[in-house]
Design a protein around this motif. Structure first.
Motif, PDB file in Angstrom:
ATOM      1  N   UNK A 153       0.801  -1.217   0.000  1.00  0.00           N
ATOM      2  CA  UNK A 153       0.000   0.000   0.000  1.00  0.00           C
ATOM      3  C   UNK A 153       0.831   1.262   0.000  1.00  0.00           C
ATOM      4  N   UNK A 154       2.148   1.135   0.152  1.00  0.00           N
ATOM      5  CA  UNK A 154       3.049   2.289   0.119  1.00  0.00           C
ATOM      6  C   UNK A 154       4.243   1.956  -0.750  1.00  0.00           C
ATOM      7  N   UNK A 155       4.462   2.744  -1.792  1.00  0.00           N
ATOM      8  CA  UNK A 155       5.581   2.508  -2.701  1.00  0.00           C
ATOM      9  C   UNK A 155       6.429   3.766  -2.806  1.00  0.00           C
ATOM     10  N   UNK A 156       7.699   3.639  -2.437  1.00  0.00           N
ATOM     11  CA  UNK A 156       8.615   4.766  -2.553  1.00  0.00           C
ATOM     12  C   UNK A 156       9.035   4.923  -4.015  1.00  0.00           C
ATOM     13  N   UNK A 157       9.170   6.158  -4.454  1.00  0.00           N
ATOM     14  CA  UNK A 157       9.514   6.456  -5.839  1.00  0.00           C
ATOM     15  C   UNK A 157      10.872   7.136  -5.889  1.00  0.00           C
ATOM     16  N   UNK A 158      11.657   6.790  -6.886  1.00  0.00           N
ATOM     17  CA  UNK A 158      12.988   7.353  -7.030  1.00  0.00           C
ATOM     18  C   UNK A 158      13.156   7.964  -8.412  1.00  0.00           C
ATOM     19  N   UNK A 159      13.481   9.225  -8.476  1.00  0.00           N
ATOM     20  CA  UNK A 159      13.805   9.860  -9.744  1.00  0.00           C
ATOM     21  C   UNK A 159      12.605  10.433 -10.466  1.00  0.00           C
ATOM     22  N   UNK A 160      12.896  11.427 -11.289  1.00  0.00           N
ATOM     23  CA  UNK A 160      11.850  12.165 -12.005  1.00  0.00           C
ATOM     24  C   UNK A 160      11.035  11.254 -12.910  1.00  0.00           C
ATOM     25  N   UNK A 161      11.702  10.413 -13.700  1.00  0.00           N
ATOM     26  CA  UNK A 161      10.985   9.601 -14.687  1.00  0.00           C
ATOM     27  C   UNK A 161      10.036   8.604 -14.019  1.00  0.00           C
ATOM     28  N   UNK A 162      10.452   7.996 -12.908  1.00  0.00           N
ATOM     29  CA  UNK A 162       9.572   7.052 -12.222  1.00  0.00           C
ATOM     30  C   UNK A 162       8.348   7.770 -11.666  1.00  0.00           C
ATOM     31  N   UNK A 163       8.546   8.963 -11.131  1.00  0.00           N
ATOM     32  CA  UNK A 163       7.415   9.733 -10.604  1.00  0.00           C
ATOM     33  C   UNK A 163       6.439  10.068 -11.731  1.00  0.00           C
ATOM     34  N   UNK A 164       6.970  10.525 -12.853  1.00  0.00           N
ATOM     35  CA  UNK A 164       6.110  10.876 -13.995  1.00  0.00           C
ATOM     36  C   UNK A 164       5.356   9.644 -14.489  1.00  0.00           C
ATOM     37  N   UNK A 165       6.039   8.501 -14.576  1.00  0.00           N
ATOM     38  CA  UNK A 165       5.377   7.272 -15.020  1.00  0.00           C
ATOM     39  C   UNK A 165       4.193   6.926 -14.112  1.00  0.00           C
ATOM     40  N   UNK A 166       4.365   7.109 -12.815  1.00  0.00           N
ATOM     41  CA  UNK A 166       3.286   6.774 -11.887  1.00  0.00           C
ATOM     42  C   UNK A 166       2.137   7.772 -11.980  1.00  0.00           C
ATOM     43  N   UNK A 167       2.433   9.038 -12.226  1.00  0.00           N
ATOM     44  CA  UNK A 167       1.358  10.018 -12.428  1.00  0.00           C
ATOM     45  C   UNK A 167       0.534   9.642 -13.657  1.00  0.00           C
ATOM     46  N   UNK A 168       1.220   9.252 -14.724  1.00  0.00           N
ATOM     47  CA  UNK A 168       0.527   8.832 -15.954  1.00  0.00           C
ATOM     48  C   UNK A 168      -0.331   7.599 -15.684  1.00  0.00           C
ATOM     49  N   UNK A 169       0.224   6.621 -14.967  1.00  0.00           N
ATOM     50  CA  UNK A 169      -0.524   5.397 -14.669  1.00  0.00           C
ATOM     51  C   UNK A 169      -1.761   5.697 -13.826  1.00  0.00           C
ATOM     52  N   UNK A 170      -1.643   6.587 -12.857  1.00  0.00           N
ATOM     53  CA  UNK A 170      -2.800   6.935 -12.030  1.00  0.00           C
ATOM     54  C   UNK A 170      -3.912   7.550 -12.873  1.00  0.00           C
ATOM     55  N   UNK A 171      -3.551   8.376 -13.833  1.00  0.00           N
ATOM     56  CA  UNK A 171      -4.563   8.959 -14.728  1.00  0.00           C
ATOM     57  C   UNK A 171      -5.258   7.876 -15.543  1.00  0.00           C
ATOM     58  N   UNK A 172      -4.484   6.954 -16.073  1.00  0.00           N
ATOM     59  CA  UNK A 172      -5.061   5.936 -16.959  1.00  0.00           C
ATOM     60  C   UNK A 172      -5.933   4.940 -16.205  1.00  0.00           C
ATOM     61  N   UNK A 173      -5.621   4.690 -14.940  1.00  0.00           N
ATOM     62  CA  UNK A 173      -6.347   3.682 -14.184  1.00  0.00           C
ATOM     63  C   UNK A 173      -7.531   4.260 -13.407  1.00  0.00           C
ATOM     64  N   UNK A 174      -7.578   5.567 -13.225  1.00  0.00           N
ATOM     65  CA  UNK A 174      -8.638   6.178 -12.422  1.00  0.00           C
ATOM     66  C   UNK A 174      -9.989   6.099 -13.127  1.00  0.00           C
ATOM     67  N   UNK A 175     -11.044   5.934 -12.360  1.00  0.00           N
ATOM     68  CA  UNK A 175     -12.390   5.864 -12.941  1.00  0.00           C
ATOM     69  C   UNK A 175     -13.332   6.923 -12.375  1.00  0.00           C
ATOM     70  N   UNK A 176     -13.076   7.434 -11.167  1.00  0.00           N
ATOM     71  CA  UNK A 176     -14.008   8.387 -10.551  1.00  0.00           C
ATOM     72  C   UNK A 176     -13.440   9.790 -10.397  1.00  0.00           C
ATOM     73  N   UNK A 177     -12.140   9.925 -10.070  1.00  0.00           N
ATOM     74  CA  UNK A 177     -11.584  11.267  -9.900  1.00  0.00           C
ATOM     75  C   UNK A 177     -10.083  11.264 -10.124  1.00  0.00           C
ATOM     76  N   UNK A 178      -9.590  12.399 -10.624  1.00  0.00           N
ATOM     77  CA  UNK A 178      -8.158  12.673 -10.701  1.00  0.00           C
ATOM     78  C   UNK A 178      -7.972  14.145 -10.369  1.00  0.00           C
ATOM     79  N   UNK A 179      -7.420  14.420  -9.205  1.00  0.00           N
ATOM     80  CA  UNK A 179      -7.131  15.784  -8.783  1.00  0.00           C
ATOM     81  C   UNK A 179      -5.623  15.956  -8.812  1.00  0.00           C
ATOM     82  N   UNK A 180      -5.149  16.875  -9.635  1.00  0.00           N
ATOM     83  CA  UNK A 180      -3.712  17.051  -9.849  1.00  0.00           C
ATOM     84  C   UNK A 180      -3.312  18.466  -9.456  1.00  0.00           C
ATOM     85  N   UNK A 181      -2.417  18.572  -8.479  1.00  0.00           N
ATOM     86  CA  UNK A 181      -1.883  19.858  -8.028  1.00  0.00           C
ATOM     87  C   UNK A 181      -0.403  19.881  -8.380  1.00  0.00           C
TER      88      UNK A 181
END
Length: 347
Positions: free
Chosen positions: A129-157
């Motif tokens: 339930x908790x995954x540490x992220x390392x580096x810019x590219x890994x963080x960006x990849x996870x942001x993209x994945x969250x958008x693609x997998x979300x079904x009810x909401x995506x709030x991006x700040x």
């Protein structure tokens, strides 16, 4: 697959023997070369592919793979195929591949945890339930994945962190990268520092065109994403490698981050607000659209340079217009000018 097809078309070479029993990158080139031959035939058939030097085993394997990818379509004749328009077919196949890649990146840590247990190594990863992220590219990849997998909401700040800047650059290169499912509640808040970025402005324009809510705020502490029951925190603004950045699916931290995003959203200024149509005549002032935008940006704390870029005028012109607006509003500071204009309903 798409890259292989492009390479094969752009720089044809002697294909050599068509060996179906290949793997990895060689397999992709093999399938791509068969696809190019099929396109050249117009209405490919087994006989036509044989004439191109393919053996039956190679034809069966390659056409089966191409049908599975949507690049060929079966017909009533088992030895003949239709070729759908390549531009559309390749784009659909690329979308499927991007989705699979996003899923793979998002689940890589969980799979490694299974592997560590299987080989008897003590897991060194954070709790489930908790995954540490390392580096810019890994963080960006996870942001993209969250958008693609979300079904009810995506709030991006978004603050102006290295990961946020890289995310906007990638979205500018691939406009559909942050596509979300229809009906999802999408909210986007950007720090005013990002308004000087062409990539950020392009993303704002696309988001508004898709009906998403967009706002700006000054001094966002770090990039945060809330997507369904997951959240992500990007700390690359405080450390270039983002040490401590994480994605979490545990209830309490997700609820806490959701509350934080709600607070930021409540304090943010809707992007490109304008005058209200129902103002009475004595409340209105004859403001051109440019001055309306200047006032709206003043409420966010935007600099003269950012306002100049947004309104398409020089910094000196912005300085003169801000002084004129402050005088007419009877205020002493730029921020007060924006607040006073908002209170009067001018923006």
């Amino acid at each position: 697959m798409m890259a292989c097809v492009v390479t094969s078309v752009a720089a044809p070479t002697d294909p050599g023997p068509f060996e179906p029993h290949v793997f990895g990158e060689a397999y992709e080139h093999f399938v791509s070369r068969v696809y190019v031959i099929a396109i050249g035939l117009g209405m490919p058939s087994r006989e036509g592919l044989r004439s191109a030097g393919l053996e039956d085993a190679a034809i069966t394997m390659a056409t089966g793979e191409l049908v599975a990818r949507g690049l060929l379509e079966r017909t009533a004749d088992p030895d003949a195929w239709d070729v759908p328009p390549p531009r559309e077919a390749i784009a659909r196949n690329a979308d499927r591949m991007e989705h699979r890649a996003a899923m793979a990146r998002a689940t890589a840590s969980e799979v490694e945890a299974l592997w560590r247990r299987a080989v008897g190594q003590r897991p060194t990863l954070p709790p489930v339930g908790l995954q540490m992220l390392q580096g810019v590219e890994e963080i960006v990849d996870h942001v993209v994945a969250l958008h693609r997998l979300a079904s009810s909401r995506v709030w991006l700040v978004l603050d102006a962190s290295p990961a946020a800047v890289r995310l906007l650059e990638r979205v500018d290169e691939v406009p559909g990268l942050l596509t979300v499912r229809a009906g999802a509640d999408v909210r986007l808040v950007l720090d005013t520092e990002l308004l000087d970025s062409a990539a950020a402005l392009s993303h704002i324009g696309r988001s508004r065109a898709e009906g998403h809510q967009v706002a700006v705020a000054n001094g966002i502490p770090f990039t945060t994403v809330v997507a369904d029951a997951a959240a992500l925190v990007d700390l690359t603004a405080h450390d270039g490698e983002g040490e401590g950045s994480f994605e979490v699916r545990l209830g309490p931290p997700v609820r806490a981050l959701t509350r934080l995003v709600e607070e930021i959203w409540g304090l943010a200024t809707p992007y490109a607000a304008g005058l209200e149509s129902e103002l009475t005549p004595h409340e209105r002032i004859p403001l051109p659209e440019r001055d309306q935008r200047i006032l709206a940006l003043l409420t966010t704390g935007a600099s003269d340079k950012v306002i100049a870029r947004q309104t398409g005028v020089s910094v000196r012109t912005v300085e003169r217009r801000v002084r004129w607006l402050m005088d007419h509003l009877g205020v002493a500071t730029r921020f007060q000018a924006g607040v006073q204009a908002a209170r009067r309903g001018w923006i």
